[in-house]
Design an enzyme around this catalytic site. Structure first.
Site, PDB file in Angstrom:
ATOM      1  N   SER A 127       1.632  10.830   4.012  1.00  0.00           N
ATOM      2  CA  SER A 127       2.657  10.893   5.061  1.00  0.00           C
ATOM      3  C   SER A 127       2.105  11.265   6.434  1.00  0.00           C
ATOM      4  CB  SER A 127       3.787  11.851   4.647  1.00  0.00           C
ATOM      5  OG  SER A 127       4.455  11.353   3.500  1.00  0.00           O
TER       6      SER A 127
ATOM      7  N   GLU B 108      -1.863   6.009  -7.150  1.00  0.00           N
ATOM      8  CA  GLU B 108      -1.021   4.931  -7.694  1.00  0.00           C
ATOM      9  C   GLU B 108      -1.772   4.144  -8.762  1.00  0.00           C
ATOM     10  OE1 GLU B 108       0.122   3.230  -3.930  1.00  0.00           O
ATOM     11  OE2 GLU B 108       1.270   5.042  -3.474  1.00  0.00           O
TER      12      GLU B 108
ATOM     13  N   GLY C 284       3.939   8.808   0.676  1.00  0.00           N
ATOM     14  CA  GLY C 284       5.137   7.985   0.866  1.00  0.00           C
ATOM     15  C   GLY C 284       6.436   8.766   0.834  1.00  0.00           C
TER      16      GLY C 284
ATOM     17  N   HIS D  95      -7.104   5.838  -6.316  1.00  0.00           N
ATOM     18  CA  HIS D  95      -5.835   6.168  -5.650  1.00  0.00           C
ATOM     19  C   HIS D  95      -4.838   6.631  -6.713  1.00  0.00           C
ATOM     20  CE1 HIS D  95      -2.103   5.772  -3.400  1.00  0.00           C
ATOM     21  NE2 HIS D  95      -2.835   5.752  -2.304  1.00  0.00           N
TER      22      HIS D  95
HETATM   23  C1  PEP Z   1      -1.658   6.322   0.732  1.00  0.00           C
HETATM   24  O1  PEP Z   1      -1.198   5.305   0.241  1.00  0.00           O
HETATM   25  O2  PEP Z   1      -2.817   6.600   0.477  1.00  0.00           O
HETATM   26  C2  PEP Z   1      -0.807   7.145   1.582  1.00  0.00           C
HETATM   27  C3  PEP Z   1      -1.301   8.264   2.022  1.00  0.00           C
HETATM   28  O3  PEP Z   1       0.453   6.682   1.866  1.00  0.00           O
HETATM   29  P1  PEP Z   1       1.472   7.265   2.979  1.00  0.00           P
HETATM   30  O4  PEP Z   1       0.685   7.488   4.239  1.00  0.00           O
HETATM   31  O5  PEP Z   1       2.509   6.199   3.130  1.00  0.00           O
HETATM   32  O6  PEP Z   1       2.015   8.545   2.451  1.00  0.00           O
END
Ligand code: PEP
Length: 243
Positions: free
Chosen positions: A203, A96, A170, A94
């Site tokens: 998102s 992050e 996000g 991911h």
């Molecule tokens: C994610 O964390 O993989 C993600 C896509 O987050 P969000 O849907 O909040 O953008």
């Protein structure tokens, strides 16, 4: 194996036992979904969530695992521990993790091998930053991540790919349909197994899900914020069933 569809929720570092009511509500509202439904809660919730979901069609995944099978790695979690707690999948690479923990493609590939060794399906995340997109580097970045993050032996049975543009996670911003289609067509062509499920992430919400699922080569979504509420995630599951 033919291509399937998957709605996957990534709870990130959110969720306490009180939120188990949300997953019970999700499972009750979708007793027999025609698509895969996966929730990836924090590790502390895996075992209680498995208990809460017993008998339901909702499956569980971890958000990361260590590349080693076990040992002196304080604070980390192994693929065997995830499987033992009830997980069938694990999110790896991911953005992050790549940004916060400096994970590169080789480390992600090592984690994928560790996940496979325990029978877990790896959900491998790839995606460009906004700067890379603006510089016209998107497909080069995705190509390098794909080649570096998937070990030999990746198939549609052991691996799912999630295309997640970093700038869309996000933020409430999503690529336009043409941008998603371009990357997914590239992934379909270059993935080691053309039957591999290709998720879009960034998102996704109940309002935009149907449009995203109508894009060629999108087999589902990896959903962050909108997966925390059963009502929202349930609408995304329904949109995927109807796509
Ligand atoms: C994610 O964390 O993989 C993600 C896509 O987050 P969000 O849907 O909040 O953008």
């Amino acid at each position: 194996m033919s291509r399937r569809k998957l709605a996957a929720g990534n709870w990130k570092m959110n969720g306490l036992t009180a939120q188990l009511d949300e997953v019970r509500a999700l499972a009750a509202a979708h007793p027999a979904p025609s698509v895969g439904v996966l929730l990836c809660p924090p590790a502390t919730l895996l075992a209680p969530m498995a208990q809460a979901l017993r008998g339901s069609a909702v499956t569980l995944g971890g958000q990361d695992c260590h590349a080693a099978a076990k040992g002196a790695h304080t604070g980390d979690i192994s693929a065997a521990m995830l499987a033992d707690a009830g997980a069938t999948h694990v999110i790896l690479g991911h953005s992050e993790r790549r940004a916060d923990h400096g994970e590169g493609n080789a480390e992600v590939a090592a984690k994928v091998r560790a996940a496979w060794a325990q029978g877990l399906i790896a959900v491998v995340c790839l995606g460009e930053t906004e700067g890379q997109r603006d510089a016209g580097e998107t497909l080069a970045v995705i190509g390098a991540q794909l080649a570096g993050s998937l070990p030999d032996g990746a198939t549609a049975d052991n691996t799912v790919i999630a295309y997640e543009p970093v700038w869309a996670i996000g933020t409430g911003r999503t690529p336009d349909g043409g941008q998603i289609a371009e990357v997914h067509a590239f992934l379909r062509k270059n993935a080691p197994d053309p039957a591999m499920m290709l998720l879009y992430g960034g998102s996704v919400n109940p309002t935009n899900a149907s449009d995203i699922f109508a894009i060629a080569d999108v087999d589902g979504a990896l959903v962050g914020g909108a997966s925390l509420k059963a009502a929202d995630f349930g609408q995304i599951v329904t949109a995927l069933e109807q796509a």
